[in-house]
Design a protein around this motif. Structure first.
Motif, PDB file in Angstrom:
ATOM      1  N   ALA A  53       1.144  -5.286 -10.529  1.00 31.19           N
ATOM      2  CA  ALA A  53      -0.112  -4.571 -10.315  1.00 31.19           C
ATOM      3  C   ALA A  53       0.150  -3.177  -9.754  1.00 31.19           C
ATOM      4  O   ALA A  53      -0.591  -2.233 -10.030  1.00 31.19           O
ATOM      5  CB  ALA A  53      -0.998  -5.355  -9.351  1.00 31.19           C
ATOM      6  N   LEU A  54       1.253  -3.075  -8.983  1.00 27.59           N
ATOM      7  CA  LEU A  54       1.627  -1.781  -8.393  1.00 27.59           C
ATOM      8  C   LEU A  54       1.902  -0.745  -9.475  1.00 27.59           C
ATOM      9  O   LEU A  54       1.329   0.348  -9.479  1.00 27.59           O
ATOM     10  CB  LEU A  54       2.918  -1.958  -7.585  1.00 27.59           C
ATOM     11  N   ILE A 105       0.841  -1.206   0.000  1.00 25.66           N
ATOM     12  CA  ILE A 105       0.000   0.000   0.000  1.00 25.66           C
ATOM     13  C   ILE A 105       0.872   1.251   0.000  1.00 25.66           C
ATOM     14  O   ILE A 105       0.620   2.204  -0.756  1.00 25.66           O
ATOM     15  CB  ILE A 105      -0.927  -0.011   1.241  1.00 25.66           C
ATOM     16  N   LEU A 106       1.912   1.265   0.830  1.00 22.67           N
ATOM     17  CA  LEU A 106       2.797   2.428   0.879  1.00 22.67           C
ATOM     18  C   LEU A 106       3.517   2.609  -0.449  1.00 22.67           C
ATOM     19  O   LEU A 106       3.656   3.731  -0.950  1.00 22.67           O
ATOM     20  CB  LEU A 106       3.820   2.280   2.007  1.00 22.67           C
ATOM     21  N   ALA A 107       3.994   1.510  -1.010  1.00 19.82           N
ATOM     22  CA  ALA A 107       4.711   1.596  -2.285  1.00 19.82           C
ATOM     23  C   ALA A 107       3.792   2.142  -3.369  1.00 19.82           C
ATOM     24  O   ALA A 107       4.192   2.979  -4.189  1.00 19.82           O
ATOM     25  CB  ALA A 107       5.220   0.211  -2.691  1.00 19.82           C
ATOM     26  N   TRP A 108       2.541   1.730  -3.325  1.00 22.12           N
ATOM     27  CA  TRP A 108       1.590   2.185  -4.341  1.00 22.12           C
ATOM     28  C   TRP A 108       1.207   3.653  -4.098  1.00 22.12           C
ATOM     29  O   TRP A 108       1.238   4.484  -5.006  1.00 22.12           O
ATOM     30  CB  TRP A 108       0.347   1.294  -4.309  1.00 22.12           C
ATOM     31  N   GLY A 109       0.886   3.978  -2.831  1.00 24.44           N
ATOM     32  CA  GLY A 109       0.410   5.325  -2.522  1.00 24.44           C
ATOM     33  C   GLY A 109       1.508   6.374  -2.607  1.00 24.44           C
ATOM     34  O   GLY A 109       1.385   7.357  -3.339  1.00 24.44           O
ATOM     35  N   LEU A 110       2.581   6.158  -1.845  1.00 26.57           N
ATOM     36  CA  LEU A 110       3.634   7.171  -1.775  1.00 26.57           C
ATOM     37  C   LEU A 110       4.668   6.993  -2.880  1.00 26.57           C
ATOM     38  O   LEU A 110       5.402   7.921  -3.203  1.00 26.57           O
ATOM     39  CB  LEU A 110       4.348   7.111  -0.416  1.00 26.57           C
ATOM     40  N   GLY A 111       4.765   5.782  -3.424  1.00 25.61           N
ATOM     41  CA  GLY A 111       5.771   5.544  -4.448  1.00 25.61           C
ATOM     42  C   GLY A 111       5.236   5.739  -5.852  1.00 25.61           C
ATOM     43  O   GLY A 111       5.595   6.695  -6.544  1.00 25.61           O
ATOM     44  N   TRP A 117      -5.064  -1.276  -8.265  1.00 24.79           N
ATOM     45  CA  TRP A 117      -5.238  -1.341  -6.805  1.00 24.79           C
ATOM     46  C   TRP A 117      -6.295  -2.352  -6.390  1.00 24.79           C
ATOM     47  O   TRP A 117      -6.243  -2.924  -5.313  1.00 24.79           O
ATOM     48  CB  TRP A 117      -5.578   0.038  -6.247  1.00 24.79           C
ATOM     49  N   TRP A 118      -7.282  -2.576  -7.249  1.00 27.51           N
ATOM     50  CA  TRP A 118      -8.344  -3.529  -6.867  1.00 27.51           C
ATOM     51  C   TRP A 118      -7.831  -4.957  -6.766  1.00 27.51           C
ATOM     52  O   TRP A 118      -8.491  -5.823  -6.228  1.00 27.51           O
ATOM     53  CB  TRP A 118      -9.488  -3.462  -7.876  1.00 27.51           C
ATOM     54  N   TRP A 119      -6.625  -5.195  -7.261  1.00 29.21           N
ATOM     55  CA  TRP A 119      -6.058  -6.539  -7.190  1.00 29.21           C
ATOM     56  C   TRP A 119      -5.394  -6.779  -5.831  1.00 29.21           C
ATOM     57  O   TRP A 119      -5.539  -7.844  -5.249  1.00 29.21           O
ATOM     58  CB  TRP A 119      -5.044  -6.725  -8.315  1.00 29.21           C
ATOM     59  N   PHE A 120      -4.655  -5.788  -5.331  1.00 29.28           N
ATOM     60  CA  PHE A 120      -3.906  -6.044  -4.095  1.00 29.28           C
ATOM     61  C   PHE A 120      -4.543  -5.452  -2.847  1.00 29.28           C
ATOM     62  O   PHE A 120      -4.181  -5.832  -1.751  1.00 29.28           O
ATOM     63  CB  PHE A 120      -2.447  -5.582  -4.221  1.00 29.28           C
ATOM     64  N   VAL A 121      -5.498  -4.542  -2.968  1.00 32.97           N
ATOM     65  CA  VAL A 121      -6.120  -3.987  -1.756  1.00 32.97           C
ATOM     66  C   VAL A 121      -7.048  -4.994  -1.068  1.00 32.97           C
ATOM     67  O   VAL A 121      -6.911  -5.225   0.137  1.00 32.97           O
ATOM     68  CB  VAL A 121      -6.838  -2.649  -2.055  1.00 32.97           C
ATOM     69  N   PRO A 122      -7.976  -5.645  -1.784  1.00 38.26           N
ATOM     70  CA  PRO A 122      -8.923  -6.525  -1.061  1.00 38.26           C
ATOM     71  C   PRO A 122      -8.281  -7.668  -0.268  1.00 38.26           C
ATOM     72  O   PRO A 122      -8.656  -7.844   0.892  1.00 38.26           O
ATOM     73  CB  PRO A 122      -9.828  -7.070  -2.176  1.00 38.26           C
ATOM     74  N   PRO A 123      -7.321  -8.430  -0.840  1.00 38.81           N
ATOM     75  CA  PRO A 123      -6.828  -9.547  -0.024  1.00 38.81           C
ATOM     76  C   PRO A 123      -6.181  -9.092   1.280  1.00 38.81           C
ATOM     77  O   PRO A 123      -6.450  -9.674   2.335  1.00 38.81           O
ATOM     78  CB  PRO A 123      -5.797 -10.237  -0.937  1.00 38.81           C
TER      79      PRO A 123
END
Lengths: 331, 294
Positions: free
Chosen positions: B253-254, A155-161, B259-265
């Protein structure tokens, strides 16, 4: 005190022997033939080459010797620092590969663990018995501590990165740079270090804050707190005494959490392709490099044992009862 | 403290009292509520989705969430919601089996060590301490890498075999404090066998504690299983939430912003484990009058 350390060292010694034995046993007593499966994975078709490789691996594992001899040889090699040759980066010795990765893992783990421990304990102690703070610290703490390490990292890598673009999301430093002691390289290193550090730090933080909060509440209910309060002592003083008592189980807790923290660091490194032990393990698994995997296992065990021993020493310094040979720390 | 053998009426009152506080404890209700909703999703979801395999390619790749695909699709066009539902099932299975096995071992060792004391206690305590110090995940890495774990059951078995020590230690300490109580002495004097004393006198008196230990072991097993899956040592057959995370990061996916792939699990794992922890606090308040907020 001598008895305390004697007991601890006995446990660590035994643990080390068990770990080495497990490490030695698993490839040998698993169903199937490790040599055959390694040959199958190598996908060599020429019979001559297969034969040569079989001889090489059999010799490497020492399968032609009696079993007790194999076990002794394993110990002998271990004490010479010989963990075998890596297959992934053939022909570098496994020990060298690991030693190249260890600094990154330590640089990530030590600050994250110590800082989260320090801040988490302070936060928990401060929030206990303070309605408003408690109602925010507690839920946030539970959410953080329930998070899988790799998920917060992702999540951090996606959001902040990726989305915000503030931090790089892969590697220990830019591929454009060569490792050196220059300022630009160090800044770059720090830049890459921030996100993995942050995610490790945050997940660990929650657990410490909750633990400390609960301990403080328990201590504030004890007789000495009530007595102090009845004497009219200021709340600050009572809380300080409560903190000093509550920190003792938290030190034991740190020792108990070490395994979880190491696991967290490993998966966090994998998310960020950070060049530490975690990424090494991933590479070892992907390339079926079992020597590298087993070497990493030994390094992790040794590291955890050392850290445990350091925590024991800290405990003796912090808790005078262990020095006097009284009750206090359980073995 | 009451025992079943001597004071059945009072026991019933205690039970009813626990129930009275249980249904009024918001932490417990919220915690168990979340777990129940996710559990039902995992149990019933696959049935309602109609037997379609979670790894099947059903639609265009990289579709964002929509009415047709609630959680969107992966880079390969697999439905993320289908995977999620099957993954939940696997996650609960790993938690229940891993936590269950660990709880059984912990109880066996904790009760025997705490009740017998002496040399038996010394040996079992040493064993507990040794397993406690070894980093669990590192051992599991080696085992799983060599064995090539295929099923969730086998994975859970090994998690259970390595994650019991702290619980055994806690149960031992509790047993220790119970074993010199009058009712235990009385049972011993009247010639009741050790096994019966443990199961009839000691275990019921710490049943709430045992249940809470199991909850924590359950949550711990889920997290360990997810880590193993993420490293790439998960079950090779089927789907799990950890495997979904692994696939998502492995297939960028990143970088692609799926995001819908890695957020739910991850959110589901956090929700289950967090809800279990909160429910555990609630249970503590129900069983321990000192902690009740009135």
């Amino acid at each position: 005190m001598r008895q305390y350390f004697g007991r601890k060292l006995l446990i660590y010694g035994l643990t080390f022997v068990v770990a080495v034995t497990v490490n030695w046993m698993i490839p040998r007593f698993m169903p199937g033939d490790p040599v055959a499966s390694m040959l199958a994975r190598a996908r060599v078709s020429q019979p001559a080459a297969v034969e040569a490789m079989r001889a090489y691996y059999t010799n490497l594992f020492g399968f032609d010797q009696p079993i007790w001899q194999q076990y002794l040889n394993f110990w002998g090699a271990l004490f010479q620092g010989d963990f075998g040759i890596s297959i992934w980066v053939f022909p570098t010795p496994v020990a060298d590969v690991i030693l190249g990765a260890v600094p990154y893992t330590l640089a990530l783990m030590i600050p994250a663990v110590l800082l989260s421990y320090w801040i988490g304990n302070r936060l928990g102690a401060f929030a206990a018995r303070r309605k408003l703070l408690d109602n925010t610290v507690l839920p946030v703490g539970y959410i953080l501590t329930a998070m899988p390490y790799m998920w917060l990292a992702v999540i951090l890598a996606w959001g902040l990165g990726v989305t915000a673009g503030w931090f790089p999301v892969a590697g220990g430093y830019s591929f454009a740079l060569q490792p050196s002691w220059s300022w630009s390289f160090l800044v770059n290193l720090l830049h890459h270090w921030t996100l993995p550090f942050l995610s490790l730090f945050l997940v660990a933080l929650g657990g410490w804050a909750i633990g400390m909060r609960n301990m403080i509440i328990y201590e504030l209910e004890s007789d000495y707190s009530n007595y102090l309060a009845a004497l009219g002592a200021p709340t600050r003083l009572i809380r300080r005494y409560a903190f000093r008592n509550a920190i003792l189980p938290q030190i034991t807790g740190l020792a108990l959490q070490l395994g979880v923290l190491v696991a967290g660091a490993l998966v966090t490194e994998i998310v960020f392709s950070y060049p530490g032990l975690g990424s090494l393990i991933l590479k070892a698994i992907q390339n079926q490099d079992f020597f590298l995997l087993q070497g990493t296992f030994m390094f992790i065990v040794i590291g955890v044992l050392l850290a445990n021993f350091i925590i024991d020493i800290v405990y003796v310094i912090v808790d005078p009862r262990t020095r006097a040979g009284m009750a206090g720390a359980q073995a | 403290m009451t025992t079943t053998t001597t004071l059945p009426a009072e026991e019933r009152v205690v039970r009813r009292e626990a129930l009275y506080f249980a249904v009024r404890n918001t932490k417990l209700l919220i915690g168990f509520g979340i777990v129940l909703v996710l559990l039902l999703t995992g149990l019933l979801g696959p049935l309602l989705l109609g037997g379609e395999s979670p790894n099947e390619y059903v639609a265009g790749p990289m579709l964002p969430p929509s009415g047709e695909h609630w959680f969107g699709t992966t880079t390969f066009g697999q439905d993320v919601f289908t995977q999620f539902v099957y993954g939940l099932r696997t996650t609960f299975l790993a938690g229940a089996m891993g936590g269950g096995i660990a709880a059984v071992i912990a109880m066996a060792i904790g009760f025997v060590a705490g009740y017998r004391g002496g040399l038996v206690d010394e040996i079992l305590n040493m064993l507990t301490n040794v397993v406690l110090v070894i980093p669990t995940l590192a051992v599991l890495l080696i085992i799983n890498a060599y064995l090539g774990i295929r099923s969730v059951g086998l994975q859970a078995l090994f998690i259970g075999l390595t994650s019991w020590p702290w619980a055994a230690r806690a149960i031992r300490a509790q047993t220790f404090s119970l074993r010199s109580r009058d009712f235990v002495d009385l049972a011993r004097l009247s010639g009741v066998s050790t096994r019966r004393i443990i199961t009839r006198e000691i275990a019921p008196n710490m049943s709430s504690y045992l249940f809470m230990t199991f909850i924590l072991l359950f949550g711990g097993s889920i997290l360990i299983a997810a880590s193993l899956d993420f490293i790439g040592l998960g079950p090779t057959e089927g789907v799990s939430l950890g495997l979904m995370l692994q696939n998502a990061t492995q297939w960028s996916a990143l970088q692609l912003g799926l995001w819908w792939w890695f957020v739910p699990p991850g959110a589901a794992i956090t929700a289950v484990v967090g809800a279990l922890y909160v429910a555990n606090v609630g249970l503590d308040e129900v069983f321990n009058p000192k902690l009740r907020e009135t």
